[in-house]
Design an enzyme around this catalytic site. Structure first.
Site, mmCIF file in Angstrom:
data_model
loop_
_atom_site.group_PDB
_atom_site.id
_atom_site.type_symbol
_atom_site.label_atom_id
_atom_site.label_comp_id
_atom_site.label_asym_id
_atom_site.label_seq_id
_atom_site.Cartn_x
_atom_site.Cartn_y
_atom_site.Cartn_z
ATOM 1 N N GLU B 60 0.817 -1.223 0.000
ATOM 2 C CA GLU B 60 0.000 0.000 0.000
ATOM 3 C C GLU B 60 0.840 1.258 0.000
ATOM 4 O OE1 GLU B 60 -0.629 -2.598 1.909
ATOM 5 O OE2 GLU B 60 -2.637 -3.244 1.332
ATOM 6 N N HIS B 129 -11.748 -5.081 9.429
ATOM 7 C CA HIS B 129 -12.331 -5.122 8.085
ATOM 8 C C HIS B 129 -13.734 -4.519 8.030
ATOM 9 C CE1 HIS B 129 -9.128 -8.070 7.421
ATOM 10 N NE2 HIS B 129 -9.355 -8.002 6.131
HETATM 11 C C1 LIG Z 1 -2.452 -4.401 4.481
HETATM 12 C C2 LIG Z 1 -3.413 -5.296 3.779
HETATM 13 N N1 LIG Z 1 -3.546 -5.190 2.442
HETATM 14 C C3 LIG Z 1 -4.399 -5.996 1.781
HETATM 15 C C4 LIG Z 1 -5.143 -6.924 2.457
HETATM 16 C C5 LIG Z 1 -6.136 -7.810 1.707
HETATM 17 N N2 LIG Z 1 -5.652 -9.173 1.642
HETATM 18 C C6 LIG Z 1 -6.000 -10.092 2.567
HETATM 19 S S1 LIG Z 1 -5.250 -11.552 2.320
HETATM 20 C C7 LIG Z 1 -4.464 -10.980 0.948
HETATM 21 C C8 LIG Z 1 -3.549 -11.871 0.195
HETATM 22 C C9 LIG Z 1 -2.502 -12.419 1.062
HETATM 23 O O1 LIG Z 1 -1.694 -13.254 0.335
HETATM 24 P P1 LIG Z 1 -0.547 -14.073 1.032
HETATM 25 O O2 LIG Z 1 0.227 -13.193 1.938
HETATM 26 O O3 LIG Z 1 0.202 -14.770 -0.028
HETATM 27 O O4 LIG Z 1 -1.300 -15.091 1.975
HETATM 28 P P2 LIG Z 1 -2.312 -16.239 1.583
HETATM 29 O O5 LIG Z 1 -3.671 -15.613 1.546
HETATM 30 O O6 LIG Z 1 -1.894 -16.786 0.287
HETATM 31 O O7 LIG Z 1 -2.224 -17.212 2.694
HETATM 32 C C10 LIG Z 1 -4.788 -9.651 0.709
HETATM 33 C C11 LIG Z 1 -4.290 -8.848 -0.421
HETATM 34 C C12 LIG Z 1 -4.991 -6.993 3.862
HETATM 35 N N3 LIG Z 1 -5.714 -7.847 4.596
HETATM 36 N N4 LIG Z 1 -4.114 -6.182 4.488
#
Ligand SMILES: Cc1ncc(C[n+]2csc(CCOP(=O)(O)OP(=O)(O)O)c2C)c(N)n1
Lengths: 345, 331
Positions: B60, B129
């Site tokens: 971000e 959220h």
């Molecule tokens: C700071 C922030 N940005 C965006 C999100 C939205 N978001 C939640 S999970 C996710 C993807 C996470 O991917 P990863 O770290 O690879 O974990 P996985 O879900 O694959 O276990 C996103 C973009 C968030 N929760 N927090």
């Protein structure tokens, strides 16, 4: 896709002996993985059963739901090295870590159902699980786990304790500034920190290849002088042995380690995800290296268990899960007034 | 065309402006496949491809900074902050740079950036959220703050934002998006196919009334309208004002209505203290104090994080019933 070839029986025996891993350890790891799998399958079933048509707001379990089915070996293999006083900071996908850390299954379930008997009295929910008795916490904010675990590691060092802090995160989270900032700081300060990147290939719908210039996170660790390993996240033994080295090193005051574990989430990013961003073939491939079935085969091959014994473990895990779910369902919701208290200690 | 909810309306506005202005690019997490999760960028990738609709890594701070840098040399980034709750992870680039560079540079660097973010709770997504947080942005000089509540407004305000040389933050309430996986409390309506603008700083009087003025934005407009219907049955005539933008704020419409009814209830899904409700109360008392028949009242989230469990969440987010009860006590 990199998965280590299955070792021969002889090699496996040698690896186990060299690392002083007993049959009882392997069986206990098996039990924990199975417990995590069954627990999440049950959560998945209940979450979805009352959402047709799909609506996040309704049903016994509300809100978003991120499951870790397929990633159990990483949580269990890593945290089999953890003590209760060691700190674990998990993510928005926290159930397998919580279960591997030994968080009470009933209270865990009750929290996911928003009940007053839950870990956080229903205030946290599935993405915000806190258990002081097991030093477990997590966050729905991506990238938040790295510095918090480093903070716990700093405190351990400051207090002269030989405890370790674990930060779990996805490969997507490793894009976050907190990852690099924490690597630098933990390395400079030689903190007793173990960072585990669970590379399940996707951040939401976005494949890693589209957003990351690096293929391997361990290289990012190395760039900060952090000892770093790449492990087969579908192999609980590989994860365990590597984490053991990392944890022993941390306990002795030799600083942080990064473990990059290759894995896959068999389910969508969240429940309700239609998953059209990945192919059926890809998902099917990863089922061929299912961490639980793989471990099961080894236990049989090594003669550490027969079908009966495995079935018994599975039955007991199933029973534990259904008791936890029953407890959660039967527990009362919190009193609405509870919403207004507890902002300050 | 007939549109249900604000998400499709916003996406439609962006698509049309992108056709008109090739300096507009869309970026953020999952803006392609998932249309920024809440549908605000749905269909854009299929139309404009990866050159103009770009999935960023989860960074971000950096993609907000990228937007600042790109805007400074002539692009108009539309940047998705998936949930407003994630703003902490990128806030420095937003509030120290995006919001200030035009002013600090003595007017040398306009900052045409449109940030689109999802707000609100009500479906059990808990404290990280479910927030609304627009008051934080409204508090910082330099951001225009837009909160559409209908498809017509959503399109018109988005078009306006995309033609504005300033950073504009559009807050789309999840329960107004019209997406199938969330409850829907918004409206379906016929809106023009062509692009059109809805002015910033012009409140909409959603319902005329004479006994009490209820002021809100976003989801709270719809809940206030429902409460107004209930009040009508009790013989109370409520006027419902949808502010549409917090910055600029349409003080005139508020003051006029307050003078007319003499009773004001401000409804907000943001936290109570130091927020929108306090600001509007101050403005009314400074210009219409002698017309007020009773002290101004407010209903907002009572300064607690949004809890997970259903009865707790329902206790803190203003409901139709809570608005009705509070309004009734004022008359
Ligand atoms: C700071 C922030 N940005 C965006 C999100 C939205 N978001 C939640 S999970 C996710 C993807 C996470 O991917 P990863 O770290 O690879 O974990 P996985 O879900 O694959 O276990 C996103 C973009 C968030 N929760 N927090």
């Amino acid at each position: 896709m990199i998965i280590k070839p299955e070792p021969t029986l002889k090699d496996l025996q040698f690896i186990l002996e060299e690392n002083r891993i007993k049959a009882s350890d392997l069986l206990e790891m098996y039990r924990r993985m199975v417990l995590s799998r069954y627990f999440e399958e049950e959560i998945k079933r209940i979450y979805n059963q009352d959402k047709n048509p799909f609506n996040m707001a309704v049903g016994l379990i509300r809100g978003e739901m991120h499951l870790s089915i397929g990633q159990e070996a990483i949580a269990v293999g890593t945290l089999y090295n953890a003590r209760d006083e060691d700190v674990v900071i998990s993510t928005h996908r926290p159930h397998h870590h919580a279960i591997a850390k030994g968080v009470d299954l009933k209270k865990l379930a009750a929290e996911i159902f928003g009940k007053v008997t839950g870990l956080c009295r229903g205030k946290g929910g599935h993405m915000h699980l806190f258990d002081k008795t097991k030093n477990f916490a997590c966050s729905g904010i991506v990238g938040a786990s790295f510095p918090q675990a480093a903070g716990a590691a700093f405190a351990f060092k400051y207090l002269g304790k030989d405890n370790v802090a674990f930060a779990f995160a996805g490969e997507g989270a490793s894009n976050h500034g907190t990852f690099f900032e924490t690597l630098n700081l933990a390395s400079s300060w030689e903190l007793p920190l173990v960072i585990v990147i669970e590379d399940n290939k996707y951040a939401d719908s976005t494949p890693k290849s589209l957003t990351m210039a690096t293929t391997f996170h361990y290289q990012q660790g190395l760039a900060n002088n952090v000892l770093s390993y790449l492990v087969d996240g579908m192999d609980v033994v590989d994860v365990y042995i590597t984490a053991k080295k990392a944890v022993e090193k941390a306990r002795r005051g030799f600083g942080p380690t990064l473990i990059e574990a290759l894995t896959y989430r068999y389910v969508g990013h969240f429940e309700g995800d239609t998953e059209e961003y990945r192919s059926k073939e890809e998902v099917e491939f990863w089922y061929t290296v299912d961490p639980i079935r793989r471990h099961e085969n080894r236990l049989l091959k090594l003669g550490y268990a027969d079908e009966d014994k495995l079935n018994k473990i599975k039955e007991e895990a199933k029973k534990e899960v259904s008791e936890a779910i029953k407890f959660a369902i039967e527990s009362p919701l919190p009193d609405p007034n509870e919403a207004f208290v507890g902002v300050f200690a | 065309m007939k549109i249900k909810g604000i998400a499709q309306a916003i996406a439609n506005a962006i698509a049309q402006e992108m056709e008109r202005n090739d300096r507009i690019v869309v970026l953020g997490e999952d803006v392609t496949y998932w249309g920024a999760v809440f549908g605000f960028t749905q269909g854009l990738f299929e139309k404009f491809g990866r050159r103009r609709v770009i999935d960023t890594p989860i960074t971000e701070q950096t993609f907000m900074g990228i937007s600042v840098g790109a805007a400074a040399v002539g692009l108009h980034p539309v940047v998705s902050l998936m949930f407003v709750d994630f703003l902490g992870a990128g806030f420095d680039q937003m509030f120290n740079h995006m919001a200030k560079n035009y002013y600090m540079s003595g007017g040398q660097f306009p900052m045409p950036v449109t940030v689109i973010t999802a707000i609100g709770g009500g479906y059990g997504d808990s404290a990280q959220h479910s927030q609304v947080l627009y008051s934080l942005f409204a508090h910082l000089p330099g951001f225009k703050v837009v909160i559409p509540s209908t498809p017509y407004d959503a399109k018109g305000l988005t078009v306006k934002a995309l033609r504005d040389p300033n950073p504009v933050v559009i807050f789309g309430h999840k329960l107004l998006t019209g997406l199938p996986f969330l409850p829907f409390e918004g409206t379906e309506e016929e809106i023009p196919d062509e692009p059109y603008e809805v002015e910033f700083g012009k409140a909409a009087i959603r319902r005329e009334g004479s006994d009490i003025t209820i002021i809100g934005v976003g989801l709270m407009v719809h809940r206030s309208l429902k409460a107004a219907e209930m009040l009508q049955k009790d013989g109370i005539s409520a006027e419902v004002i949808d502010l549409r933008t917090l910055v600029p704020l349409d003080e005139d419409t508020i003051i006029k209505s307050a003078k007319k009814t003499g009773r004001v209830l401000i409804v907000d899904e943001d936290y109570m203290s130091y927020g929108m409700t306090g600001e509007i109360t101050f403005r009314i008392q400074s210009k219409a104090l002698k017309d007020l028949k009773v002290p101004i009242e407010r209903l907002a989230v009572p300064d607690v994080p949004i809890p997970f469990s259903k009865p707790l969440e329902e206790a803190v987010i203003p409901s139709v019933n809570a608005i009705y009860e509070k309004a009734k006590k004022l008359v």
